[in-house]
Every structure is written in structure tokens, then in C-alpha cells.
Design a protein around this motif. Structure first.
Motif, PDB file in Angstrom:
ATOM      1  N   GLU A   1       0.817  -1.211   0.000  1.00 17.68           N
ATOM      2  CA  GLU A   1       0.000   0.000   0.000  1.00 17.68           C
ATOM      3  C   GLU A   1       0.856   1.268   0.000  1.00 17.68           C
ATOM      4  N   PHE A   2       2.021   1.226   0.680  1.00 21.15           N
ATOM      5  CA  PHE A   2       2.823   2.432   0.840  1.00 21.15           C
ATOM      6  C   PHE A   2       4.257   2.322   0.348  1.00 21.15           C
ATOM      7  N   HIS A   3       4.650   1.238  -0.273  1.00 23.84           N
ATOM      8  CA  HIS A   3       6.032   1.101  -0.728  1.00 23.84           C
ATOM      9  C   HIS A   3       6.139   0.038  -1.828  1.00 23.84           C
ATOM     10  N   CYS A   4       7.267   0.069  -2.535  1.00 24.08           N
ATOM     11  CA  CYS A   4       7.541  -0.917  -3.586  1.00 24.08           C
ATOM     12  C   CYS A   4       8.984  -1.400  -3.485  1.00 24.08           C
ATOM     13  N   LEU A   5       9.209  -2.589  -3.967  1.00 17.08           N
ATOM     14  CA  LEU A   5      10.546  -3.162  -4.097  1.00 17.08           C
ATOM     15  C   LEU A   5      10.717  -3.616  -5.532  1.00 17.08           C
ATOM     16  N   ALA A   6      11.867  -3.307  -6.123  1.00 17.10           N
ATOM     17  CA  ALA A   6      12.168  -3.766  -7.481  1.00 17.10           C
ATOM     18  C   ALA A   6      13.460  -4.562  -7.453  1.00 17.10           C
ATOM     19  N   PHE A   7      13.483  -5.644  -8.199  1.00 17.55           N
ATOM     20  CA  PHE A   7      14.648  -6.524  -8.299  1.00 17.55           C
ATOM     21  C   PHE A   7      15.208  -6.389  -9.703  1.00 17.55           C
TER      22      PHE A   7
END
Length: 80
Positions: free
Chosen positions: A51-57
Motif C-alpha cells: 500500500e505504501f512502498h515498492c521493491l524492485a529486483f
């Protein structure tokens, strides 16, 4: 994500959309290309968003996070 290129839309509040905005809280209705990964010569191979953050690999095995950085949600503590 299209062919390793990341696009984002939504709310810019706390950097959640991964897009810097002149207005602190702006709604982005049309997806924008996130150019950061092109500048570091990496492709996004996976992404996970809450809801409040993202992670990218990336294809180089690196992990990037952005969004609301409270209580270590981005994997690091902010300086006080």
C-alpha cells in the motif's frame, strides 16, 4: 513492467509512485516511465508493491525500495 522497463502511476505522496513531483501529493493517472534503471544500466526483473512502498529486483541481483519509509519498511532506517 514492459520488457524490463518499469512504469508507474498513482499517488506521489511519500514517493510511493516512484516519481518525483513538484506537487507533494499528485495523482498520476497515465503511467510514467521510471528512468532510474536505464541510467544505472539495469533491467527490472521483478517488482512487489504494498500500500505504501515498492521493491524492485534487477537483472544484476540488486534490490531497490521506495515509498513511505517508516518503521524500516524500506529495509533501512532513515537518519534523524
Amino acid at each position: 513492467m514492459i520488457a524490463g522497463k518499469l512504469y508507474s502511476a498513482g499517488d506521489t505522496w511519500n514517493g510511493i509512485a516512484g516519481v518525483i513531483s513538484i506537487n507533494k501529493d499528485e495523482w498520476i493517472g497515465t503511467p510514467r516511465y521510471i528512468t532510474y534503471f536505464q541510467r544505472i544500466k539495469s533491467y527490472v526483473s521483478g517488482i512487489s508493491c504494498g500500500e505504501f512502498h515498492c521493491l524492485a529486483f534487477t537483472d544484476k541481483g540488486r534490490v531497490f525500495s521506495w515509498g513511505k519509509a517508516t518503521d524500516g519498511a524500506l529495509g533501512f532506517e532513515l537518519p534523524e
